[in-house]
Write a protein that holds these residues in place. Sequence first.
Motif, short mmCIF file in Angstrom:
data_model
loop_
_atom_site.label_atom_id
_atom_site.label_comp_id
_atom_site.label_asym_id
_atom_site.label_seq_id
_atom_site.Cartn_x
_atom_site.Cartn_y
_atom_site.Cartn_z
N SER A 1 3.78 6.81 8.04
CA SER A 1 4.26 5.84 9.03
C SER A 1 3.15 5.45 10.01
CB SER A 1 5.45 6.43 9.80
OG SER A 1 6.50 6.76 8.93
N SER B 1 0.41 3.16 8.07
CA SER B 1 0.86 2.03 7.27
C SER B 1 0.32 0.73 7.89
CB SER B 1 2.39 1.99 7.22
OG SER B 1 2.93 1.80 8.51
N PRO B 2 0.30 -0.38 7.13
CA PRO B 2 -0.24 -1.64 7.67
C PRO B 2 0.41 -2.08 8.97
CG PRO B 2 0.03 -1.80 5.30
CD PRO B 2 0.65 -0.50 5.70
N ASN B 3 1.69 -1.77 9.14
CA ASN B 3 2.40 -2.16 10.36
C ASN B 3 2.62 -0.98 11.30
OD1 ASN B 3 2.71 -4.88 9.46
ND2 ASN B 3 4.44 -4.23 8.18
N GLY B 4 1.88 0.10 11.09
CA GLY B 4 2.07 1.32 11.86
C GLY B 4 1.35 1.32 13.19
N ASN C 1 -2.73 0.88 13.27
CA ASN C 1 -3.19 -0.51 13.17
C ASN C 1 -2.86 -1.28 14.43
OD1 ASN C 1 -4.55 -1.37 10.66
ND2 ASN C 1 -2.77 -0.45 9.65
N GLY C 2 -1.70 -0.98 15.02
CA GLY C 2 -1.31 -1.65 16.26
C GLY C 2 -2.30 -1.36 17.40
N LYS D 1 -5.60 -3.18 16.76
CA LYS D 1 -5.48 -4.61 17.09
C LYS D 1 -5.48 -4.83 18.59
CE LYS D 1 -3.05 -6.44 13.02
NZ LYS D 1 -1.80 -7.08 12.53
N SER D 2 -4.78 -3.96 19.32
CA SER D 2 -4.72 -4.10 20.78
C SER D 2 -6.10 -3.92 21.41
CB SER D 2 -3.74 -3.07 21.36
OG SER D 2 -2.44 -3.27 20.84
N GLU E 1 -7.25 -8.10 11.16
CA GLU E 1 -6.29 -7.92 10.08
C GLU E 1 -5.98 -6.43 9.92
OE1 GLU E 1 -4.76 -10.26 8.39
OE2 GLU E 1 -5.83 -11.88 9.45
N PRO E 2 -4.76 -6.10 9.50
CA PRO E 2 -4.43 -4.68 9.34
C PRO E 2 -5.29 -4.00 8.28
CG PRO E 2 -2.72 -6.07 8.39
CD PRO E 2 -3.63 -6.98 9.16
N TYR F 1 -5.66 -1.44 5.33
CA TYR F 1 -4.83 -0.80 4.31
C TYR F 1 -5.48 0.54 3.94
CZ TYR F 1 -2.33 -5.21 3.93
OH TYR F 1 -1.56 -6.33 4.21
#
Length: 314
Positions: A144, A147-150, A153-154, A157-158, A164-165, A167
């Motif tokens: 979790s 993961s790309p949306n975990g 990655n968040g 990005k911040s 891009e996420p 993988y």
Amino acid sequence: MQTTDISKSARRKRHTIQYDNWGYLFIAPFFIIYIVFSLIPLLTTFVYSLFEYYRVGLMTVGPTFIGLENFKAIFSAGDSLGKYFLNTLIMWAMGFIPQIIVSLLLAVWFTNTELNLKFQGFFKTVIYLPNLIMAATFAMLFFSLFSPNGPVNGMLKSANLITEPVYFFNSTAWTRSLVAVMNFLMWYGNTTILLMAGVMGIDNSLFEAARIDGATPSQVFFKVTMPLLLPIFVYVFITSLIGGIQMFDVPQILTNSSGRPDRTSMTIIMKLNAHLSSKNYGPAGAISVLLFAVTGVLSGLVYKTTMSKYQNKR
């Protein structure tokens, strides 16, 4: 009078023999459980490795005796058993090397009377707690997190580090590293406790004598602690090696049983489980027999080489 004494002595001997036989009753549960749940499955595995035995839909083929054909099949080019074994050893080594280094340092720090660290009980509890968490839970947590949306990655990005996420599970290095990190976190606490017990078993007068002779802390560690800690170190190494060869649940869950990318994180037990899931019992038995042999040989070599050096030093 003499006849009476003889009869009493005979009765005492007879009672003693009867009491001694009660010991067999007390140890019988262990042997019954061992035979039913360990010995019989082990022998059955050896038998299955020599038979063609699988299912196709609702139809069962075999068991038909085919000798060593299953062993030849698992060593074929398409099966890549050597690749899975190498994957297993690489991921085990990536987790074990930092694990043994950190555990050794913690064990020496916590048992050093000169440092007199505070809150030792609290830190020991915190160190050991990850060992109580199930491997499946750890794997789901890391799956979790990365993961790309975990969350990982968040956060990246911040911090404007990525656009891009990432993988992570499509990268061999990242997947193996995550498996190694999880194995490290789960087992370094247990290893620390074992090494602490080994250090505490060393006579404290030896450390005091070394300090009086002017030995530095590093010299005390390498010349006194390590040689005397070798037996417990060998035990930790062998048990960790056996556990590493049996590595399954963490990479199975983390890669969704695919061993991605390109089966570079698939362990030998994952391949064994794939045969069992497809009801292909013959090759599964052959892999189990090979694992049994490899584990025994590696453990024997490690024990012989390390303990022979220890005995020679003594």
